[in-house]
Design a protein around this motif. Sequence first.
Motif, PDB file in Angstrom:
ATOM      1  N   ARG A  95     -44.162 -11.488 -56.265  1.00  0.00           N
ATOM      2  CA  ARG A  95     -44.404 -12.741 -57.253  1.00  0.00           C
ATOM      3  C   ARG A  95     -43.272 -13.823 -57.309  1.00  0.00           C
ATOM      4  O   ARG A  95     -43.170 -14.760 -57.270  1.00  0.00           O
ATOM      5  CB  ARG A  95     -44.794 -12.337 -58.528  1.00  0.00           C
ATOM      6  CG  ARG A  95     -45.239 -13.392 -59.451  1.00  0.00           C
ATOM      7  CD  ARG A  95     -45.539 -12.874 -60.896  1.00  0.00           C
ATOM      8  NE  ARG A  95     -46.944 -12.492 -60.798  1.00  0.00           N
ATOM      9  CZ  ARG A  95     -47.568 -11.979 -61.840  1.00  0.00           C
ATOM     10  NH1 ARG A  95     -47.166 -11.877 -63.267  1.00  0.00           N
ATOM     11  NH2 ARG A  95     -48.956 -11.676 -61.567  1.00  0.00           N
ATOM     12  N   GLU A  96     -42.176 -13.003 -57.636  1.00  0.00           N
ATOM     13  CA  GLU A  96     -40.807 -13.640 -57.827  1.00  0.00           C
ATOM     14  C   GLU A  96     -40.320 -14.554 -56.711  1.00  0.00           C
ATOM     15  O   GLU A  96     -39.973 -15.789 -56.695  1.00  0.00           O
ATOM     16  CB  GLU A  96     -39.565 -12.667 -58.125  1.00  0.00           C
ATOM     17  CG  GLU A  96     -39.837 -11.943 -59.347  1.00  0.00           C
ATOM     18  CD  GLU A  96     -40.612 -10.661 -59.357  1.00  0.00           C
ATOM     19  OE1 GLU A  96     -40.703 -10.114 -60.254  1.00  0.00           O
ATOM     20  OE2 GLU A  96     -41.307 -10.473 -58.262  1.00  0.00           O
ATOM     21  N   ALA A  97     -40.701 -14.051 -55.488  1.00  0.00           N
ATOM     22  CA  ALA A  97     -40.334 -14.834 -54.334  1.00  0.00           C
ATOM     23  C   ALA A  97     -41.050 -16.092 -54.135  1.00  0.00           C
ATOM     24  O   ALA A  97     -40.892 -17.214 -53.656  1.00  0.00           O
ATOM     25  CB  ALA A  97     -40.491 -13.882 -52.847  1.00  0.00           C
ATOM     26  N   CYS A  98     -42.593 -15.897 -54.306  1.00  0.00           N
ATOM     27  CA  CYS A  98     -43.398 -17.054 -54.280  1.00  0.00           C
ATOM     28  C   CYS A  98     -43.083 -18.152 -55.214  1.00  0.00           C
ATOM     29  O   CYS A  98     -43.183 -19.174 -54.864  1.00  0.00           O
ATOM     30  CB  CYS A  98     -44.729 -16.638 -54.392  1.00  0.00           C
ATOM     31  SG  CYS A  98     -45.589 -15.468 -53.031  1.00  0.00           S
ATOM     32  N   ALA A  99     -42.852 -17.507 -56.385  1.00  0.00           N
ATOM     33  CA  ALA A  99     -42.217 -18.582 -57.612  1.00  0.00           C
ATOM     34  C   ALA A  99     -40.897 -19.166 -57.222  1.00  0.00           C
ATOM     35  O   ALA A  99     -40.932 -20.423 -57.563  1.00  0.00           O
ATOM     36  CB  ALA A  99     -42.186 -17.811 -58.782  1.00  0.00           C
ATOM     37  N   ASP A 100     -39.961 -18.492 -56.732  1.00  0.00           N
ATOM     38  CA  ASP A 100     -39.146 -19.189 -56.207  1.00  0.00           C
ATOM     39  C   ASP A 100     -39.106 -20.558 -55.352  1.00  0.00           C
ATOM     40  O   ASP A 100     -38.587 -21.441 -55.430  1.00  0.00           O
ATOM     41  CB  ASP A 100     -38.053 -18.255 -55.719  1.00  0.00           C
ATOM     42  CG  ASP A 100     -37.033 -17.389 -56.771  1.00  0.00           C
ATOM     43  OD1 ASP A 100     -37.328 -17.759 -57.998  1.00  0.00           O
ATOM     44  OD2 ASP A 100     -36.645 -16.340 -56.470  1.00  0.00           O
ATOM     45  N   VAL A 101     -40.129 -20.088 -54.340  1.00  0.00           N
ATOM     46  CA  VAL A 101     -40.354 -21.259 -53.309  1.00  0.00           C
ATOM     47  C   VAL A 101     -41.137 -22.308 -54.066  1.00  0.00           C
ATOM     48  O   VAL A 101     -40.886 -23.365 -53.365  1.00  0.00           O
ATOM     49  CB  VAL A 101     -41.405 -20.433 -52.092  1.00  0.00           C
ATOM     50  CG1 VAL A 101     -41.652 -21.584 -51.338  1.00  0.00           C
ATOM     51  CG2 VAL A 101     -40.336 -19.392 -51.448  1.00  0.00           C
ATOM     52  N   ALA A 102     -41.983 -22.104 -54.919  1.00  0.00           N
ATOM     53  CA  ALA A 102     -42.699 -23.040 -55.650  1.00  0.00           C
ATOM     54  C   ALA A 102     -41.727 -23.917 -56.170  1.00  0.00           C
ATOM     55  O   ALA A 102     -41.856 -25.369 -56.391  1.00  0.00           O
ATOM     56  CB  ALA A 102     -43.749 -22.531 -56.626  1.00  0.00           C
ATOM     57  N   ARG A 103     -40.719 -23.459 -56.948  1.00  0.00           N
ATOM     58  CA  ARG A 103     -39.608 -24.136 -57.614  1.00  0.00           C
ATOM     59  C   ARG A 103     -38.836 -24.979 -56.684  1.00  0.00           C
ATOM     60  O   ARG A 103     -38.535 -25.988 -56.984  1.00  0.00           O
ATOM     61  CB  ARG A 103     -38.752 -23.195 -58.401  1.00  0.00           C
ATOM     62  CG  ARG A 103     -39.489 -22.452 -59.384  1.00  0.00           C
ATOM     63  CD  ARG A 103     -38.327 -21.845 -60.492  1.00  0.00           C
ATOM     64  NE  ARG A 103     -39.207 -20.699 -61.390  1.00  0.00           N
ATOM     65  CZ  ARG A 103     -39.299 -19.617 -61.236  1.00  0.00           C
ATOM     66  NH1 ARG A 103     -38.665 -19.059 -60.140  1.00  0.00           N
ATOM     67  NH2 ARG A 103     -39.927 -18.647 -62.080  1.00  0.00           N
ATOM     68  N   GLN A 104     -38.708 -24.457 -55.601  1.00  0.00           N
ATOM     69  CA  GLN A 104     -37.766 -25.045 -54.437  1.00  0.00           C
ATOM     70  C   GLN A 104     -38.584 -26.339 -54.044  1.00  0.00           C
ATOM     71  O   GLN A 104     -37.746 -27.372 -53.755  1.00  0.00           O
ATOM     72  CB  GLN A 104     -37.781 -24.155 -53.094  1.00  0.00           C
ATOM     73  CG  GLN A 104     -37.159 -24.691 -52.103  1.00  0.00           C
ATOM     74  CD  GLN A 104     -37.024 -23.649 -51.016  1.00  0.00           C
ATOM     75  OE1 GLN A 104     -36.670 -22.435 -51.068  1.00  0.00           O
ATOM     76  NE2 GLN A 104     -37.919 -23.964 -49.819  1.00  0.00           N
ATOM     77  N   ILE A 105     -39.817 -26.291 -53.970  1.00  0.00           N
ATOM     78  CA  ILE A 105     -40.937 -27.725 -53.578  1.00  0.00           C
ATOM     79  C   ILE A 105     -41.172 -28.197 -54.750  1.00  0.00           C
ATOM     80  O   ILE A 105     -42.063 -29.183 -54.434  1.00  0.00           O
ATOM     81  CB  ILE A 105     -41.982 -27.314 -52.668  1.00  0.00           C
ATOM     82  CG1 ILE A 105     -42.983 -26.424 -53.233  1.00  0.00           C
ATOM     83  CG2 ILE A 105     -41.476 -26.501 -51.403  1.00  0.00           C
ATOM     84  CD1 ILE A 105     -44.138 -26.138 -52.397  1.00  0.00           C
ATOM     85  N   ASP A 106     -40.826 -28.016 -55.854  1.00  0.00           N
ATOM     86  CA  ASP A 106     -41.110 -28.771 -57.235  1.00  0.00           C
ATOM     87  C   ASP A 106     -42.591 -28.655 -57.513  1.00  0.00           C
ATOM     88  O   ASP A 106     -43.242 -29.776 -57.970  1.00  0.00           O
ATOM     89  CB  ASP A 106     -40.702 -29.955 -57.569  1.00  0.00           C
ATOM     90  CG  ASP A 106     -40.634 -30.540 -58.683  1.00  0.00           C
ATOM     91  OD1 ASP A 106     -40.515 -29.558 -59.561  1.00  0.00           O
ATOM     92  OD2 ASP A 106     -40.458 -31.950 -58.949  1.00  0.00           O
ATOM     93  N   LEU A 107     -43.240 -27.474 -57.132  1.00  0.00           N
ATOM     94  CA  LEU A 107     -44.578 -27.491 -57.362  1.00  0.00           C
ATOM     95  C   LEU A 107     -45.288 -27.492 -58.707  1.00  0.00           C
ATOM     96  O   LEU A 107     -46.454 -28.004 -58.982  1.00  0.00           O
ATOM     97  CB  LEU A 107     -45.178 -26.095 -56.449  1.00  0.00           C
ATOM     98  CG  LEU A 107     -46.786 -25.800 -56.639  1.00  0.00           C
ATOM     99  CD1 LEU A 107     -47.434 -26.764 -55.771  1.00  0.00           C
ATOM    100  CD2 LEU A 107     -47.141 -24.503 -55.872  1.00  0.00           C
ATOM    101  N   GLY A 108     -44.391 -26.945 -59.674  1.00  0.00           N
ATOM    102  CA  GLY A 108     -44.857 -27.075 -61.155  1.00  0.00           C
ATOM    103  C   GLY A 108     -45.114 -28.441 -61.457  1.00  0.00           C
ATOM    104  O   GLY A 108     -46.161 -28.598 -62.193  1.00  0.00           O
ATOM    105  N   ALA A 109     -44.451 -29.515 -61.019  1.00  0.00           N
ATOM    106  CA  ALA A 109     -44.397 -30.770 -61.447  1.00  0.00           C
ATOM    107  C   ALA A 109     -45.745 -31.350 -61.117  1.00  0.00           C
ATOM    108  O   ALA A 109     -46.546 -32.428 -61.622  1.00  0.00           O
ATOM    109  CB  ALA A 109     -43.696 -31.742 -61.006  1.00  0.00           C
ATOM    110  N   VAL A 110     -46.467 -30.870 -60.003  1.00  0.00           N
ATOM    111  CA  VAL A 110     -47.662 -31.565 -59.572  1.00  0.00           C
ATOM    112  C   VAL A 110     -48.995 -30.678 -59.911  1.00  0.00           C
ATOM    113  O   VAL A 110     -50.202 -31.146 -59.451  1.00  0.00           O
ATOM    114  CB  VAL A 110     -47.889 -31.713 -58.007  1.00  0.00           C
ATOM    115  CG1 VAL A 110     -46.705 -32.662 -57.789  1.00  0.00           C
ATOM    116  CG2 VAL A 110     -48.000 -30.577 -57.181  1.00  0.00           C
ATOM    117  N   LEU A 111     -49.140 -29.603 -60.661  1.00  0.00           N
ATOM    118  CA  LEU A 111     -49.987 -28.645 -61.054  1.00  0.00           C
ATOM    119  C   LEU A 111     -50.769 -29.466 -61.815  1.00  0.00           C
ATOM    120  O   LEU A 111     -50.410 -30.008 -62.775  1.00  0.00           O
ATOM    121  CB  LEU A 111     -49.494 -27.301 -61.656  1.00  0.00           C
ATOM    122  CG  LEU A 111     -48.640 -26.315 -60.782  1.00  0.00           C
ATOM    123  CD1 LEU A 111     -48.346 -25.153 -61.589  1.00  0.00           C
ATOM    124  CD2 LEU A 111     -49.579 -26.078 -59.541  1.00  0.00           C
TER     125      LEU A 111
END
Length: 226
Positions: free
Chosen positions: A82-98
């Motif tokens: 989970r931590e690795a997937c979340a880190d990549v999500a932050r890397q591409i700023d995925l949270g901003a478009v959820l």
Amino acid sequence: MKLSADLSALSVRLGHSFTKPELLVRSVTHASMLSPHRDDNQRLEFLGDRVLGLVMAEALLQADPSAPEGLLAPRYNALVRREACADVARQIDLGAVLKLGRSEMKSGGRRKEALLADAMEAVIAAVYLDGGYEAARRVVLAQWGDRIRNVAADARDAKTALQEWAQARGEVPPQYVEVGRSGPDHQPIFTIEVRLASGPSQQATAGSKRQAEQAAATALLKKVSA
């Protein structure tokens, strides 16, 4: 269907142009968006987890053809957890478009590790369904690139390594105790202390109990190995 500007930008960051934009929209739609006309990303998450696993298993075998299963397994776990997937999500700023419901928005859903990790897996599935395995493989390898190249030769997590250190010396397993908590309810900060029966202890602070436990174990390992 045409992607919004923020999702078009996400597509660029991913390095994949969607022929079926609705797949990307669904991948970023959380279950809290209650609507009879909207599909959430839970089923995509299920598929994306498997696609990610296959890509990583293949990449690790190719990266080190002589590595035994005993080394490959912890490396694999380090890359897909989970931590690795979340880190990549932050890397591409995925949270901003959820796309989140009001309750998740108020509780800081865009920053939640579990939510980010699940959405990242869903995005991988969206790429897979849109462009096939090779498209998904390209995206995963590009986004996980440095992590794959730099994964430790023995990627056992620090808690496991500390427990094995203690057992090798006849000690009982280390104890982890929450000694502090701060911050708002939706974004708590935990302080964890790890203790060995023989006396040494160390504390660490992080945004999740697991991260704090791992950091404390890492610090204690360094302390007892010095």
